[in-house]
Motif scaffolding. Structure first.
Motif, mmCIF file in Angstrom:
data_model
loop_
_atom_site.group_PDB
_atom_site.id
_atom_site.type_symbol
_atom_site.label_atom_id
_atom_site.label_comp_id
_atom_site.label_asym_id
_atom_site.label_seq_id
_atom_site.Cartn_x
_atom_site.Cartn_y
_atom_site.Cartn_z
ATOM 1 N N VAL A 807 43.012 51.369 -87.503
ATOM 2 C CA VAL A 807 41.985 52.233 -86.924
ATOM 3 C C VAL A 807 40.651 51.845 -87.530
ATOM 4 O O VAL A 807 40.558 51.618 -88.743
ATOM 5 N N ASP A 808 39.638 51.746 -86.701
ATOM 6 C CA ASP A 808 38.283 51.514 -87.191
ATOM 7 C C ASP A 808 37.341 52.178 -86.193
ATOM 8 O O ASP A 808 37.012 51.600 -85.160
ATOM 9 N N GLU A 809 36.920 53.398 -86.518
ATOM 10 C CA GLU A 809 36.110 54.174 -85.586
ATOM 11 C C GLU A 809 34.950 54.818 -86.328
ATOM 12 O O GLU A 809 35.013 55.057 -87.533
ATOM 13 N N GLY A 810 33.907 55.136 -85.563
ATOM 14 C CA GLY A 810 32.759 55.816 -86.153
ATOM 15 C C GLY A 810 32.208 56.864 -85.214
ATOM 16 O O GLY A 810 32.321 56.759 -83.997
ATOM 17 N N TRP A 811 31.600 57.879 -85.799
ATOM 18 C CA TRP A 811 31.025 58.975 -85.016
ATOM 19 C C TRP A 811 29.697 59.379 -85.640
ATOM 20 O O TRP A 811 29.488 59.215 -86.849
ATOM 21 N N THR A 812 28.843 59.930 -84.819
ATOM 22 C CA THR A 812 27.580 60.477 -85.291
ATOM 23 C C THR A 812 27.497 61.938 -84.873
ATOM 24 O O THR A 812 27.708 62.260 -83.693
ATOM 25 N N TYR A 813 27.203 62.825 -85.843
ATOM 26 C CA TYR A 813 27.170 64.267 -85.589
ATOM 27 C C TYR A 813 25.789 64.810 -85.921
ATOM 28 O O TYR A 813 25.095 64.275 -86.805
ATOM 29 N N PRO A 814 25.383 65.863 -85.235
ATOM 30 C CA PRO A 814 24.130 66.525 -85.635
ATOM 31 C C PRO A 814 24.274 67.182 -86.997
ATOM 32 O O PRO A 814 25.370 67.605 -87.385
ATOM 33 N N SER A 815 23.210 67.264 -87.747
ATOM 34 C CA SER A 815 23.244 67.839 -89.105
ATOM 35 C C SER A 815 23.241 69.357 -89.007
ATOM 36 O O SER A 815 22.212 70.021 -89.188
ATOM 37 N N GLN A 816 24.396 69.923 -88.721
ATOM 38 C CA GLN A 816 24.546 71.364 -88.614
ATOM 39 C C GLN A 816 25.958 71.755 -89.039
ATOM 40 O O GLN A 816 26.876 70.924 -89.008
ATOM 41 N N THR A 818 28.466 73.283 -87.815
ATOM 42 C CA THR A 818 29.627 73.142 -86.927
ATOM 43 C C THR A 818 30.151 71.718 -86.858
ATOM 44 O O THR A 818 31.219 71.478 -86.283
ATOM 45 N N SER A 819 29.427 70.767 -87.416
ATOM 46 C CA SER A 819 29.859 69.370 -87.326
ATOM 47 C C SER A 819 31.151 69.115 -88.075
ATOM 48 O O SER A 819 31.908 68.206 -87.727
ATOM 49 N N ALA A 820 31.424 69.884 -89.136
ATOM 50 C CA ALA A 820 32.659 69.660 -89.896
ATOM 51 C C ALA A 820 33.874 69.896 -89.020
ATOM 52 O O ALA A 820 34.863 69.150 -89.087
ATOM 53 N N ALA A 821 33.829 70.929 -88.179
ATOM 54 C CA ALA A 821 34.959 71.199 -87.289
ATOM 55 C C ALA A 821 35.139 70.069 -86.279
ATOM 56 O O ALA A 821 36.260 69.627 -85.995
ATOM 57 N N ALA A 822 34.018 69.573 -85.715
ATOM 58 C CA ALA A 822 34.115 68.466 -84.766
ATOM 59 C C ALA A 822 34.657 67.221 -85.444
ATOM 60 O O ALA A 822 35.481 66.491 -84.866
ATOM 61 N N MET A 823 34.226 66.959 -86.671
ATOM 62 C CA MET A 823 34.733 65.795 -87.406
ATOM 63 C C MET A 823 36.229 65.908 -87.632
ATOM 64 O O MET A 823 36.976 64.931 -87.455
ATOM 65 N N ARG A 824 36.683 67.093 -88.033
ATOM 66 C CA ARG A 824 38.129 67.260 -88.259
ATOM 67 C C ARG A 824 38.925 66.956 -87.002
ATOM 68 O O ARG A 824 39.974 66.310 -87.046
ATOM 69 N N ARG A 825 38.429 67.441 -85.880
ATOM 70 C CA ARG A 825 39.136 67.223 -84.620
ATOM 71 C C ARG A 825 39.211 65.735 -84.288
ATOM 72 O O ARG A 825 40.264 65.211 -83.908
ATOM 73 N N ASP A 826 38.086 65.019 -84.480
ATOM 74 C CA ASP A 826 38.068 63.601 -84.130
ATOM 75 C C ASP A 826 38.925 62.773 -85.073
ATOM 76 O O ASP A 826 39.668 61.877 -84.644
ATOM 77 N N VAL A 827 38.824 63.034 -86.374
ATOM 78 C CA VAL A 827 39.607 62.259 -87.331
ATOM 79 C C VAL A 827 41.098 62.535 -87.155
ATOM 80 O O VAL A 827 41.930 61.622 -87.196
ATOM 81 N N ARG A 828 41.448 63.810 -86.930
ATOM 82 C CA ARG A 828 42.861 64.126 -86.707
ATOM 83 C C ARG A 828 43.388 63.403 -85.461
ATOM 84 O O ARG A 828 44.493 62.874 -85.442
ATOM 85 N N ALA A 829 42.572 63.363 -84.407
ATOM 86 C CA ALA A 829 42.997 62.685 -83.184
ATOM 87 C C ALA A 829 43.227 61.199 -83.424
ATOM 88 O O ALA A 829 44.177 60.606 -82.896
ATOM 89 N N SER A 830 42.381 60.583 -84.237
ATOM 90 C CA SER A 830 42.531 59.157 -84.493
ATOM 91 C C SER A 830 43.739 58.857 -85.364
ATOM 92 O O SER A 830 44.357 57.793 -85.233
ATOM 93 N N LEU A 831 44.079 59.752 -86.266
ATOM 94 C CA LEU A 831 45.200 59.503 -87.182
ATOM 95 C C LEU A 831 46.545 59.871 -86.586
ATOM 96 O O LEU A 831 47.578 59.435 -87.101
#
Length: 931
Positions: A807-816, A818-831
């Protein structure tokens, strides 16, 4: 025939041998051979006894005694043998002489228990106590020529009882129930001052930061003048206070240098003092010091030292109790003040709520009642929902305002003469539709009362309304009965139901404000927890009270009693009762919302036309969504809102119904409230994640419970997202769409990816090798996928010996936040496409969440208001990189949970690099080798 002289003293032990060697010819008794038979007999009796005995013979009171008596006179033995007792016991002769003279003069024996006697037998003037008997000693002719003394020393018993009495007085006088610690110390000092024979003077010092401060002393003005009022704990002083403050008991000699204080029974000056630490709960940190004088009439032996240690311990216990009591009192005063502030706040806020509520309810009611310009059906439904819930909010505000007034003691009863039976029956009838819709029977028995009744009708309405609402909420079969009766003493309102009942241990707290019975089955989880408390307060305001009887599985009966004496108060001006019934109708209308038809509530709502769809074109337009919420209006609103996006919506009233619906047909997403009866939202998520068939089912939690702890709890259980009420419709739609996209993307990677010729993967939809794109989320806070470039041609022709990245993926989130929840969802989906242990995934997500939160909270004046996250899995190692674009700043205490760095380091190897352009945090975790 006369026996040899040595035989007379043969059985006398060591003292007998001394007497045998003594030249009695030099004594008033003369040679032993010349002693009369009566003297010989008396000497044999004394020497053979193991009890202390002293024989005084002749006009000069010559002493003859045994071994037991020799131990009593200490250093005076053996010089006392054959000597005059008036010389041997000269210091105590003024006490003994009258007793001896009486025995010789009257020939009658005497007995004196615990006789106080001054003795100088150990190098000091000692306070001693003896139980003593004096009997006449007669010669051969029967004349009294001496005294036979039998005695036993009871000094230890007398002094010990006296000291125990002091310790007992300290325990009673230092119980801590005084105004403050200093008052307790004064009481302790007064108790000690009542025992000057054991404690000639005393002073209590307490620690005050780096100082020792004298808070009480006893012994008079000379003591107060000689002792320091304050001193530093590190400043040594002649009284040994600094050493004692450090935990070491210190003996102070030469007290007479600073203080001349007569003490003891004989008024001798005090020469020694002890400085004792007052032990505290913390070892090595005494509360203070107890300084006590030592009696000059008692030796500082082990027993005396033990008494002083117990004395210090008793004082310390009393001081600690007083400190705890004072702390508790201060805490109670603080809580009372907070309660008053809170009550004032509620009162002010409740008043402030009324103006906007009035401006909301007025136009809403006008719109609903406008016959000239009637609303379309869809708009009428929306406005009617708003009006019902604004009315409910007004009822809650009124309840809070009433309760705040009661708490502040500002509530008053506007008593007036009313038809109480008619009013009670009318209020009960308002609930009839709701009760019958629930499948229950409502029985009302309110015959006319024999006398006029004066009560506040508004308060009575609230009492009846709260009791009926409570009965309906917890009754599922049977009936609810409202009865009004009276006798010569009182009026009784009874509201009885056949509901679930209340456990006996919960009954004492039932009328406490905000108390709710945990785990009780109910029709709704909504409520403030002040209804029954309000009933009790209002009943007492009217001069009555309320009681409850209940049995589990049988039902509950509430009885409100009003004495006739209370209802006979002077009434206010007779006037029509206006406004009564409004609160009852609003509460009954709310209760009807609990009673939505299960078949109707669980039916699927048809997908509406997506004319008002939020966001762009949705590839998951026909997704099926299950909504679980115990509020009927919220279910209807969500069904309409989601249906307008083209989604098919099914609604249920609680978590149990949701589980049954999922078993019948699996939805594409579950949208659940948290606070629900039977099975709440968190328990629903927990059960779904425990079952293999629903472990990956997307779940969005919707709740009025705001705050980081609530959201963390939901996300830790496995929820995909957490939305706090009140929410914007666009935000909710965007979050649901992003969750559906993520679930679809995970499904595509699992089902549609096939190996390519180079050992990589080629997406069945045409994706390039070595790349896995996550669809872009909405601009409300989800990630924007960042493409990972394919390998360069040279690298492709000459690959490195290491394995290609899984896996080699990257994401960009707004500095707010709620971004932690979005990051968790994306990383969990990739793993999820990899064979990674679920516990390892959870650890990495938790560490990465802390890194993202830190990036959001610490980045100051970022050049880019965003956070970049990169996930790389290669060679058995997972690496997550989090980067921000701001300068470092300390986190505010209110934001700092104090666990970020700890969590990240606990779940992975963490490296941090901070530059002027931003901060990068790298988290690495080595995966265990495959079996």
């Amino acid at each position: 025939m006369t026996r040899p002289t040595g035989d007379l003293f043969a059985d006398g032990g060591e003292t007998g041998r001394l007497m045998a060697r003594l030249n009695w010819a030099d004594t008033p008794l003369g040679p032993v051979d010349g002693w009369p038979q009566s003297l010989r007999a008396a000497v044999r009796m004394v020497l053979s006894s193991r009890y202390p005995m002293l024989l005084l013979w002749g006009e000069r009171f010559t002493q003859l005694y045994n071994d037991a008596y020799s131990a009593l006179i200490g250093d005076k033995h053996p010089d006392a043998l054959g000597g005059d007792v008036r010389i041997t016991l000269a210091e105590g002769w003024d006490v003994l002489a009258p007793l001896i003279d009486e025995a010789m003069a009257t020939g009658v024996a005497s007995w004196v228990p615990a006789l106080q006697l001054l003795l100088d037998r150990a190098g000091y003037r000692e306070e001693a106590y003896f139980s003593v008997s004096h009997a006449p000693a007669r010669d051969d002719e029967g004349c009294t020529v001496g005294v036979l003394t039998v005695c036993s020393e009871v000094t230890e018993q007398v002094v010990g009882e006296r000291r125990l009495r002091l310790l007992r007085e300290l325990s009673v006088g230092g119980d801590g129930r005084t105004v403050d610690v200093e008052s307790t110390c004064v009481r302790l000092a007064e108790a000690i001052g009542g025992h000057p024979l054991d404690v000639p003077f005393a002073a209590i010092y307490l620690r005050d930061g780096a100082l020792l401060r004298r808070v009480a002393c006893v012994g008079g003005e000379p003591v107060a003048a000689a002792l320091p009022a304050t001193l530093s704990t590190g400043q040594e002083h002649g009284w040994g206070l600094a050493a004692a403050a450090g935990g070491t008991t210190t003996e102070v000699a030469g007290v007479e240098r600073w203080l001349t204080l007569p003490a003891g029974p004989w008024g001798d000056p005090v020469g020694t003092a002890l400085a004792l630490p007052l032990p505290s709960a913390e070892a090595g940190q005494p509360l203070g010091v107890l300084l006590v004088g030592v009696s000059p009439s008692r030796g500082l032996d082990e027993a005396y030292r033990s008494f002083h240690a117990l004395l210090a311990q008793q004082v310390a216990v009393a001081v600690r109790n007083s400190q705890a009591y004072e702390e508790e009192r201060r805490r109670a005063e603080t809580l009372a003040e907070l309660d008053r502030v809170k009550t004032g706040f509620f009162t002010n806020v409740s008043h402030e709520f009324r103006t906007p509520l009035t401006l909301m309810l007025g136009p809403l009611a006008d719109a609903l009642n406008d016959n000239e310009h009637p609303l379309p059906a869809a708009q009428r439904e929306r406005v009617d929902t708003a009006w019902r819930n604004a009315t409910r909010l007004l009822t809650l505000v009124n309840s809070l305002l009433t309760f705040s007034s009661l708490e502040a003691g500002q509530a008053h009863s506007q008593a007036r003469e009313v038809d109480l039976a008619g009013l009670t029956a009318e209020l009960s009838s308002v609930f009839r539709a709701a009760v019958e819709r629930a499948g229950l029977r409502l029985e009302v028995d309110c015959p006319p009362l024999p006398r006029p009744v004066r009560v506040d009708p508004v308060n009575w309405e609230r009492i009846v309304t709260n009791l009926l609402s409570n009965a309906l909420k917890y009754t599922f079969v049977g009936r609810i009965r409202v009865a009004l009766a009276a006798d010569d003493e009182e009026i009784r309102l009874t509201v009885a139901d056949t509901g679930i009942g209340i456990a006996e241990e919960d009954l004492p707290r039932l009328f406490e404000r905000f108390h709710r019975v945990q785990g009780a089955r109910s029709r709704s989880h909504e409520g403030t927890g002040i209804g029954l408390a309000l009933v009790r307060e209002l009943a007492r305001l009217e001069g009555g009270d309320v009681r409850v009887e209940s049995r589990i599985g049988t039902g509950t009966t509430f009885t409100v009693t009003l004495p006739w004496s209370a209802t006979g108060r002077t009434a206010g001006p007779v006037a029509e009762v206006d406004g009564v019934g409004g609160a009852a109708r609003a509460t009954a209308q709310e209760a009807i919302g609990w009673l939505a038809d299960p078949a109707r509530a669980g039916a699927s709502a048809p997908a509406g036309q997506p004319a008002r769809a939020y966001g762009g074109e949705d590839a998951s337009r026909h997704a099926r969504i299950l909504v679980a919420d115990d509020n009927a209006d919220m279910r209807a609103y969500l069904a309409r809102l989601l249906g307008e996006q083209g989604w098919r919506v099914q609604t249920v009233g609680d978590g149990r119904q949701a589980l049954e619906a999922i078993r019948r047909e699996r939805p594409d997403l579950v949208l659940t409230d948290v606070m629900m009866p039977e099975v709440d939202g968190f328990e629903l998520v927990r059960r779904l994640r425990r079952q293999a068939a629903t472990r990956t089912l997307p779940v969005v939690v919707l709740s009025a419970r705001a705050g980081g702890d609530a959201s963390v709890e939901g996300l830790d259980l496995g929820a995909d997202d957490y939305v706090v009420k009140p929410f914007a419709a666009a935000e909710l739609i965007a979050r649901i769409r992003a969750t559906l996209h993520g679930a679809r993307s995970r499904g595509d990677r699992r089902d549609d990816s096939t190996p390519d010729a180079h050992g990589g993967t080629t997406d069945a939809r045409g994706g390039a090798p070595g790349r896995q794109d996550v669809p872009a989320g909405p601009p409300s806070g989800d990630a924007v996928a960042t493409e990972v470039p394919p390998p360069a041609p040279d690298e492709a022709r000459h690959p490195a010996p290491q394995r290609p990245a899984a896996v080699d993926e990257g994401w960009t989130y707004p500095s707010q936040p709620t971004s932690a929840a979005a990051m968790r969802r994306d990383v969990r989906a990739s793993l999820e496409g990899l064979d990674v242990d679920p516990d390892t995934v959870a650890d990495l997500l938790l560490a990465a969440s802390e890194a993202v939160n830190n990036a959001v909270e610490h980045a100051q004046r970022p050049t880019r208001p965003e956070v970049r996250v990169r996930l790389r899995v290669a060679d058995g190692t997972v690496r997550i990189t989090v980067r921000d674009f701001g300068t470092w700043r300390d986190r505010r205490p209110a934001m700092d949970r104090g666990r970020g760095a700890t969590l990240m380091n606990a779940y992975g190897d963490v490296r941090l690099m901070s530059t002027a352009e931003g901060t990068t945090v790298t988290i690495e975790r080595r995966l265990p080798p495959p079996p």
